[in-house]
Design a protein around this motif. Structure first.
Motif, mmCIF file in Angstrom:
data_model
loop_
_atom_site.group_PDB
_atom_site.id
_atom_site.type_symbol
_atom_site.label_atom_id
_atom_site.label_comp_id
_atom_site.label_asym_id
_atom_site.label_seq_id
_atom_site.Cartn_x
_atom_site.Cartn_y
_atom_site.Cartn_z
ATOM 1 N N ALA A 160 8.690 -8.230 32.835
ATOM 2 C CA ALA A 160 9.218 -8.248 34.197
ATOM 3 C C ALA A 160 8.227 -7.670 35.198
ATOM 4 O O ALA A 160 8.168 -8.107 36.359
ATOM 5 C CB ALA A 160 10.532 -7.474 34.258
ATOM 6 N N ARG A 189 5.845 -14.578 38.760
ATOM 7 C CA ARG A 189 6.784 -15.666 39.028
ATOM 8 C C ARG A 189 7.408 -15.506 40.405
ATOM 9 O O ARG A 189 7.616 -16.484 41.128
ATOM 10 C CB ARG A 189 7.867 -15.680 37.939
ATOM 11 C CG ARG A 189 8.967 -16.710 38.159
ATOM 12 C CD ARG A 189 8.440 -18.125 38.206
ATOM 13 N NE ARG A 189 9.500 -19.089 38.495
ATOM 14 C CZ ARG A 189 9.288 -20.324 38.949
ATOM 15 N NH1 ARG A 189 8.037 -20.742 39.168
ATOM 16 N NH2 ARG A 189 10.281 -21.132 39.189
ATOM 17 N N VAL A 211 13.958 -15.523 41.741
ATOM 18 C CA VAL A 211 13.766 -14.354 40.883
ATOM 19 C C VAL A 211 14.538 -13.165 41.445
ATOM 20 O O VAL A 211 14.536 -12.920 42.657
ATOM 21 C CB VAL A 211 12.269 -14.004 40.788
ATOM 22 C CG1 VAL A 211 12.045 -12.718 39.998
ATOM 23 C CG2 VAL A 211 11.489 -15.157 40.162
ATOM 24 N N SER A 220 12.271 -15.177 45.761
ATOM 25 C CA SER A 220 12.889 -13.995 45.176
ATOM 26 C C SER A 220 13.897 -13.389 46.134
ATOM 27 O O SER A 220 13.822 -13.588 47.347
ATOM 28 C CB SER A 220 11.827 -12.946 44.819
ATOM 29 O OG SER A 220 11.303 -12.338 45.987
ATOM 30 N N LEU A 270 19.502 -10.482 32.785
ATOM 31 C CA LEU A 270 18.754 -11.158 31.728
ATOM 32 C C LEU A 270 19.680 -11.861 30.746
ATOM 33 O O LEU A 270 19.406 -12.996 30.313
ATOM 34 C CB LEU A 270 17.875 -10.152 30.989
ATOM 35 C CG LEU A 270 16.562 -9.753 31.667
ATOM 36 C CD1 LEU A 270 15.782 -8.801 30.775
ATOM 37 C CD2 LEU A 270 15.701 -10.970 31.993
ATOM 38 N N TRP A 289 4.536 -10.770 34.248
ATOM 39 C CA TRP A 289 4.870 -12.189 34.443
ATOM 40 C C TRP A 289 5.991 -12.363 35.458
ATOM 41 O O TRP A 289 5.946 -13.293 36.280
ATOM 42 C CB TRP A 289 5.285 -12.810 33.111
ATOM 43 C CG TRP A 289 5.567 -14.274 33.193
ATOM 44 C CD1 TRP A 289 4.683 -15.295 33.012
ATOM 45 C CD2 TRP A 289 6.833 -14.881 33.513
ATOM 46 N NE1 TRP A 289 5.313 -16.499 33.187
ATOM 47 C CE2 TRP A 289 6.621 -16.287 33.496
ATOM 48 C CE3 TRP A 289 8.091 -14.394 33.813
ATOM 49 C CZ2 TRP A 289 7.650 -17.197 33.765
ATOM 50 C CZ3 TRP A 289 9.116 -15.282 34.078
ATOM 51 C CH2 TRP A 289 8.896 -16.664 34.049
ATOM 52 N N GLY A 290 6.990 -11.488 35.425
ATOM 53 C CA GLY A 290 8.106 -11.613 36.367
ATOM 54 C C GLY A 290 7.648 -11.483 37.802
ATOM 55 O O GLY A 290 8.059 -12.260 38.678
ATOM 56 N N THR A 338 15.884 -14.840 35.921
ATOM 57 C CA THR A 338 14.525 -14.321 35.822
ATOM 58 C C THR A 338 14.451 -13.013 36.589
ATOM 59 O O THR A 338 14.862 -12.939 37.751
ATOM 60 C CB THR A 338 13.503 -15.314 36.408
ATOM 61 O OG1 THR A 338 13.592 -16.550 35.686
ATOM 62 C CG2 THR A 338 12.091 -14.774 36.300
ATOM 63 N N GLU A 362 10.721 -6.628 27.358
ATOM 64 C CA GLU A 362 11.340 -7.244 28.535
ATOM 65 C C GLU A 362 10.860 -6.570 29.818
ATOM 66 O O GLU A 362 10.586 -7.233 30.830
ATOM 67 C CB GLU A 362 12.863 -7.145 28.432
ATOM 68 C CG GLU A 362 13.474 -8.059 27.394
ATOM 69 C CD GLU A 362 14.940 -7.754 27.131
ATOM 70 O OE1 GLU A 362 15.662 -8.654 26.657
ATOM 71 O OE2 GLU A 362 15.378 -6.602 27.374
#
Length: 386
Positions: free
Chosen positions: A326, A333, A261, A240, A283, A329-330, A288, A322
């Motif tokens: 974020a 990730r 990310v 990230s 986005l 799950w974001g 991501t 969204e």
């Protein structure tokens, strides 16, 4: 192990591509894992049963960027900033001095207090960093204390050159003895690639040294202005790049074409009176996006992921769906924890049993009723913590 059936769910956000968002649903927690997800009408038996009476359920928040091992207070700095002074990276030195002076017990107690505060608001997975010690002994101490309580720990010896130190000599320490000593306690390494902290070549040197020690990579980048942070993060394959407040079109394109990310920290931008990051633009380009609190004593002293979600909806152009994704799950990730057994940020069989029940029928209320405490119940790894 005891199993628990949570039923009567009005809206279930799973973040699973096959399960999607479910109505009139239920899930079963067995030990520290999710065992079953589906329609309430077909729910299996369990040792315990809890009817949440039509409330919304989602994965626990995944806060993938915090600085929680610290001591001291920077209220005066915040007050001055609100009166018109500009934010500068050098303010970190105030916290460094206080953290060095604190005992292990004081630092550990502060960390536990902030983690408990976050959990009470639905945060079930937290990354935190070193970076307020900036000596070998203090960075190792911070990493050890963090590893005892946080889900993920990041080495941030390259947070700032300590006052009075030579930058290149300090980099030799960070990339050599300090990194070697801290590495057994951490999974990640980070660098503050910014004016007033470390330039592109210095940052690249830190990241290469960390990769040679087998650590995953993260970057603080593009916070105070356009710069090389995003490009460098993509170049080295960082998981990230965090802040992303000031982005050129080429930065957005690079993120969209990579696995890196873009972790956005809107509470920090509000606190430092920076522009909010271009979430919608990212986005729409296919990048991501994660949301995180950046909880720290200087530039973002909040642990409220709900605040970050509401801000991203009301002021950054994201839909509620969204923004929630974020912040769950974001973030997972960004920590490379969204897949496989024990995944976080998702609710599907085999995922870690991290569950957030809202005192509302839909996640839409997170932005519809900003600032209202909506957390009704929380499970972390199958243990009810609220």
């Amino acid at each position: 192990m005891t199993s628990t059936l949570i039923t009567g769910i009005g809206e279930l956000t799973t973040n699973d591509d096959e399960l999607g968002r479910l109505a009139s649903s239920a899930l079963v927690l067995d030990g520290d894992r999710v065992a079953w997800v589906g329609s309430a009408a077909g729910a299996p038996e369990a040792d315990e049963r809890l009817d949440v009476a039509g409330r919304a359920v989602l994965p626990g928040w995944v806060d993938s960027h915090t600085h929680l091992v610290f001591a001291g207070d920077r209220t005066a700095e915040f007050e001055a900033r609100m009166a018109g002074e500009a934010y500068r990276a050098g303010g970190i030195a105030v916290t460094v001095a206080a953290t060095r002076a604190a005992t292990d017990a004081e630092l550990a107690a502060g960390l536990r207090r902030h983690l408990a505060e976050a959990a009470a608001q639905g945060t079930t997975c937290v990354e935190t960093k070193t970076g307020y010690g900036l000596t070998v002994a203090d960075e190792v101490r911070a990493a050890r204390i963090a590893a005892e309580a946080a889900d993920e720990v990041t080495f941030l010896g390259a947070h700032l050159v300590p006052p009075g130190a030579d930058a290149e000599e300090y980099l030799d320490l960070v990339c050599g003895p300090m990194l070697a000593a801290v590495a057994p306690h951490v999974r990640w390494a980070d660098v503050f690639c910014e004016t007033g902290a470390f330039d592109e070549e210095q940052s690249r040197r830190v990241l290469r040294a960390a990769a040679a020690h087998g650590l995953g990579l993260r970057v603080h980048g593009n916070q105070l202005g356009r710069g090389p942070g995003v490009r460098l993060a993509v170049e080295v394959g960082a998981a990230s790049v965090d802040h992303c407040t000031h982005l050129a079109d080429s930065d957005v394109a690079a993120l969209a074409d990579s696995a890196t990310v873009a972790t956005l920290l809107p509470a920090c931008d509000l606190s430092t009176r920076q522009p909010l990051p271009p979430a919608r633009r990212l986005l729409d380009a296919g990048a991501t996006v994660a949301l995180a609190s950046n909880c720290n004593p200087g530039s973002s002293y909040t642990s409220s992921m709900a605040f970050c979600v509401a801000t991203s909806v009301l002021q950054m152009g994201l839909s509620v769906e969204e923004a929630v994704r974020a912040a769950t799950w974001g973030g997972a990730r960004a920590l490379r924890r969204e897949t496989g057994d024990g995944a976080v940020g998702v609710l599907r069989p085999g995922a870690r049993a991290d569950v957030h029940v809202l005192d509302a029928p839909s996640v839409t209320h997170l932005a519809y009723r900003p600032g209202v405490p909506l957390t009704h119940a929380v499970w972390r790894a199958g243990e009810r913590v609220r």
